[in-house]
Design a protein around this motif. Structure first.
Motif, PDB file in Angstrom:
ATOM      1  N   LYS A  92     -14.987   3.932 -16.424  1.00 24.84           N
ATOM      2  CA  LYS A  92     -14.036   4.462 -15.447  1.00 24.84           C
ATOM      3  C   LYS A  92     -13.913   3.523 -14.243  1.00 24.84           C
ATOM      4  O   LYS A  92     -12.819   3.266 -13.755  1.00 24.84           O
ATOM      5  N   GLN A  93     -15.047   2.996 -13.764  1.00 27.47           N
ATOM      6  CA  GLN A  93     -15.017   2.041 -12.651  1.00 27.47           C
ATOM      7  C   GLN A  93     -14.172   0.827 -13.014  1.00 27.47           C
ATOM      8  O   GLN A  93     -13.329   0.387 -12.238  1.00 27.47           O
ATOM      9  N   LYS A  94     -14.439   0.288 -14.176  1.00 26.70           N
ATOM     10  CA  LYS A  94     -13.735  -0.915 -14.602  1.00 26.70           C
ATOM     11  C   LYS A  94     -12.245  -0.644 -14.811  1.00 26.70           C
ATOM     12  O   LYS A  94     -11.408  -1.461 -14.434  1.00 26.70           O
ATOM     13  N   ALA A  95     -11.913   0.488 -15.399  1.00 24.55           N
ATOM     14  CA  ALA A  95     -10.506   0.820 -15.636  1.00 24.55           C
ATOM     15  C   ALA A  95      -9.754   1.001 -14.314  1.00 24.55           C
ATOM     16  O   ALA A  95      -8.634   0.505 -14.162  1.00 24.55           O
ATOM     17  N   LEU A  96     -10.370   1.696 -13.362  1.00 30.46           N
ATOM     18  CA  LEU A  96      -9.721   1.863 -12.057  1.00 30.46           C
ATOM     19  C   LEU A  96      -9.588   0.530 -11.334  1.00 30.46           C
ATOM     20  O   LEU A  96      -8.571   0.261 -10.690  1.00 30.46           O
ATOM     21  N   GLY A  97     -10.607  -0.302 -11.440  1.00 35.05           N
ATOM     22  CA  GLY A  97     -10.536  -1.633 -10.838  1.00 35.05           C
ATOM     23  C   GLY A  97      -9.413  -2.457 -11.435  1.00 35.05           C
ATOM     24  O   GLY A  97      -8.665  -3.139 -10.718  1.00 35.05           O
TER      25      GLY A  97
ATOM     26  N   ARG B 289      -6.711  -1.257 -12.904  1.00 32.42           N
ATOM     27  CA  ARG B 289      -5.433  -0.663 -12.475  1.00 32.42           C
ATOM     28  C   ARG B 289      -5.101  -1.052 -11.040  1.00 32.42           C
ATOM     29  O   ARG B 289      -3.950  -1.375 -10.721  1.00 32.42           O
ATOM     30  N   LEU B 290      -6.109  -1.031 -10.155  1.00 35.29           N
ATOM     31  CA  LEU B 290      -5.879  -1.387  -8.760  1.00 35.29           C
ATOM     32  C   LEU B 290      -5.461  -2.854  -8.645  1.00 35.29           C
ATOM     33  O   LEU B 290      -4.495  -3.184  -7.960  1.00 35.29           O
ATOM     34  N   THR B 291      -6.186  -3.722  -9.326  1.00 31.86           N
ATOM     35  CA  THR B 291      -5.871  -5.148  -9.267  1.00 31.86           C
ATOM     36  C   THR B 291      -4.466  -5.421  -9.791  1.00 31.86           C
ATOM     37  O   THR B 291      -3.703  -6.173  -9.188  1.00 31.86           O
ATOM     38  N   THR B 292      -4.100  -4.795 -10.906  1.00 30.58           N
ATOM     39  CA  THR B 292      -2.763  -4.981 -11.467  1.00 30.58           C
ATOM     40  C   THR B 292      -1.695  -4.419 -10.532  1.00 30.58           C
ATOM     41  O   THR B 292      -0.649  -5.043 -10.344  1.00 30.58           O
ATOM     42  N   ALA B 293      -1.967  -3.269  -9.937  1.00 35.25           N
ATOM     43  CA  ALA B 293      -0.992  -2.672  -9.016  1.00 35.25           C
ATOM     44  C   ALA B 293      -0.769  -3.566  -7.794  1.00 35.25           C
ATOM     45  O   ALA B 293       0.349  -3.668  -7.280  1.00 35.25           O
ATOM     46  N   LEU B 294      -1.819  -4.230  -7.335  1.00 34.61           N
ATOM     47  CA  LEU B 294      -1.707  -5.070  -6.148  1.00 34.61           C
ATOM     48  C   LEU B 294      -1.146  -6.458  -6.453  1.00 34.61           C
ATOM     49  O   LEU B 294      -0.368  -7.005  -5.671  1.00 34.61           O
TER      50      LEU B 294
ATOM     51  N   GLY C 260       0.749  -1.250   0.000  1.00 36.16           N
ATOM     52  CA  GLY C 260       0.000   0.000   0.000  1.00 36.16           C
ATOM     53  C   GLY C 260       0.770   1.285   0.000  1.00 36.16           C
ATOM     54  O   GLY C 260       0.214   2.331  -0.239  1.00 36.16           O
ATOM     55  N   ASP C 261       2.057   1.232   0.252  1.00 37.74           N
ATOM     56  CA  ASP C 261       2.819   2.468   0.356  1.00 37.74           C
ATOM     57  C   ASP C 261       3.564   2.772  -0.937  1.00 37.74           C
ATOM     58  O   ASP C 261       4.767   2.976  -0.954  1.00 37.74           O
ATOM     59  N   THR C 262       2.822   2.795  -2.044  1.00 38.30           N
ATOM     60  CA  THR C 262       3.428   3.143  -3.321  1.00 38.30           C
ATOM     61  C   THR C 262       2.687   4.328  -3.910  1.00 38.30           C
ATOM     62  O   THR C 262       1.489   4.514  -3.663  1.00 38.30           O
ATOM     63  N   THR C 263       3.368   5.109  -4.689  1.00 40.63           N
ATOM     64  CA  THR C 263       2.760   6.263  -5.335  1.00 40.63           C
ATOM     65  C   THR C 263       1.648   5.820  -6.274  1.00 40.63           C
ATOM     66  O   THR C 263       0.589   6.447  -6.334  1.00 40.63           O
ATOM     67  N   GLN C 264       1.870   4.721  -6.994  1.00 41.33           N
ATOM     68  CA  GLN C 264       0.870   4.230  -7.938  1.00 41.33           C
ATOM     69  C   GLN C 264      -0.446   3.905  -7.228  1.00 41.33           C
ATOM     70  O   GLN C 264      -1.512   4.330  -7.665  1.00 41.33           O
ATOM     71  N   LEU C 265      -0.377   3.184  -6.122  1.00 45.32           N
ATOM     72  CA  LEU C 265      -1.593   2.845  -5.386  1.00 45.32           C
ATOM     73  C   LEU C 265      -2.253   4.076  -4.783  1.00 45.32           C
ATOM     74  O   LEU C 265      -3.479   4.211  -4.815  1.00 45.32           O
ATOM     75  N   LYS C 266      -1.454   4.965  -4.237  1.00 40.13           N
ATOM     76  CA  LYS C 266      -2.024   6.193  -3.680  1.00 40.13           C
ATOM     77  C   LYS C 266      -2.761   6.983  -4.751  1.00 40.13           C
ATOM     78  O   LYS C 266      -3.853   7.499  -4.511  1.00 40.13           O
ATOM     79  N   ASP C 267      -2.181   7.054  -5.959  1.00 44.92           N
ATOM     80  CA  ASP C 267      -2.821   7.790  -7.049  1.00 44.92           C
ATOM     81  C   ASP C 267      -4.137   7.137  -7.463  1.00 44.92           C
ATOM     82  O   ASP C 267      -5.136   7.817  -7.695  1.00 44.92           O
ATOM     83  N   ILE C 268      -4.149   5.815  -7.558  1.00 49.13           N
ATOM     84  CA  ILE C 268      -5.360   5.088  -7.946  1.00 49.13           C
ATOM     85  C   ILE C 268      -6.456   5.298  -6.908  1.00 49.13           C
ATOM     86  O   ILE C 268      -7.606   5.601  -7.241  1.00 49.13           O
ATOM     87  N   LEU C 269      -6.110   5.154  -5.640  1.00 52.73           N
ATOM     88  CA  LEU C 269      -7.103   5.307  -4.573  1.00 52.73           C
ATOM     89  C   LEU C 269      -7.600   6.746  -4.463  1.00 52.73           C
ATOM     90  O   LEU C 269      -8.787   6.987  -4.207  1.00 52.73           O
ATOM     91  N   THR C 270      -6.719   7.703  -4.676  1.00 58.72           N
ATOM     92  CA  THR C 270      -7.111   9.110  -4.660  1.00 58.72           C
ATOM     93  C   THR C 270      -8.081   9.405  -5.805  1.00 58.72           C
ATOM     94  O   THR C 270      -9.116  10.056  -5.617  1.00 58.72           O
ATOM     95  N   GLU C 271      -7.756   8.884  -6.993  1.00 62.87           N
ATOM     96  CA  GLU C 271      -8.644   9.084  -8.146  1.00 62.87           C
ATOM     97  C   GLU C 271     -10.010   8.440  -7.898  1.00 62.87           C
ATOM     98  O   GLU C 271     -11.046   9.036  -8.188  1.00 62.87           O
ATOM     99  N   ALA C 272     -10.007   7.252  -7.336  1.00 56.54           N
ATOM    100  CA  ALA C 272     -11.277   6.571  -7.044  1.00 56.54           C
ATOM    101  C   ALA C 272     -12.094   7.362  -6.031  1.00 56.54           C
ATOM    102  O   ALA C 272     -13.306   7.507  -6.179  1.00 56.54           O
TER     103      ALA C 272
END
Length: 104
Positions: free
Chosen positions: A82-87, A89-94, A50-62
């Motif tokens: 947009k929901q599906k794209a963020l989902g 991105r989040l899944t891939t980031a995790l 959870g402490d990555t810039t990528q995840l923070k950006d995704i969660l902030t956008e969501a």
């Protein structure tokens, strides 16, 4: 952590479970049990990575997009792109390249 888990579980309302069970072609009670496992898995992955810039950006956008206002939309053919794209991105980031295993 338990409070976060319980809070996330409230998003999975009976309406969401019903729509998901239709899309997945499975019993609502099984979908409910599976959703609890999915939520727990995502929380565990967030704690681990959870402490990555990528995840923070995704969660902030969501959070700014108010995506959860129409959570049932993800189970329809015209669900929010947009929901599906963020989902995705989040899944891939995790989970990285292991995400292919989720759709097979």
């Amino acid at each position: 952590m338990l409070q976060i888990f319980d809070s996330l579980k409230t998003l999975v309302s009976p309406e969401v479970l019903s729509k998901a069970s239709v899309v997945l072609g499975d019993d609502t009670s099984k979908v409910s049990t599976a959703s609890n496992s999915v939520i727990a898995g995502f929380l565990a992955a967030l704690l681990h990575k959870g402490d990555t810039t990528q995840l923070k950006d995704i969660l902030t956008e969501a959070g700014k997009s108010n995506l959860l206002s129409d959570i049932t939309g993800i189970f329809s053919d015209n669900g929010s792109v947009k929901q599906k794209a963020l989902g995705d991105r989040l899944t891939t980031a995790l989970f990285g390249n292991k995400t292919d295993n989720f759709s097979r």
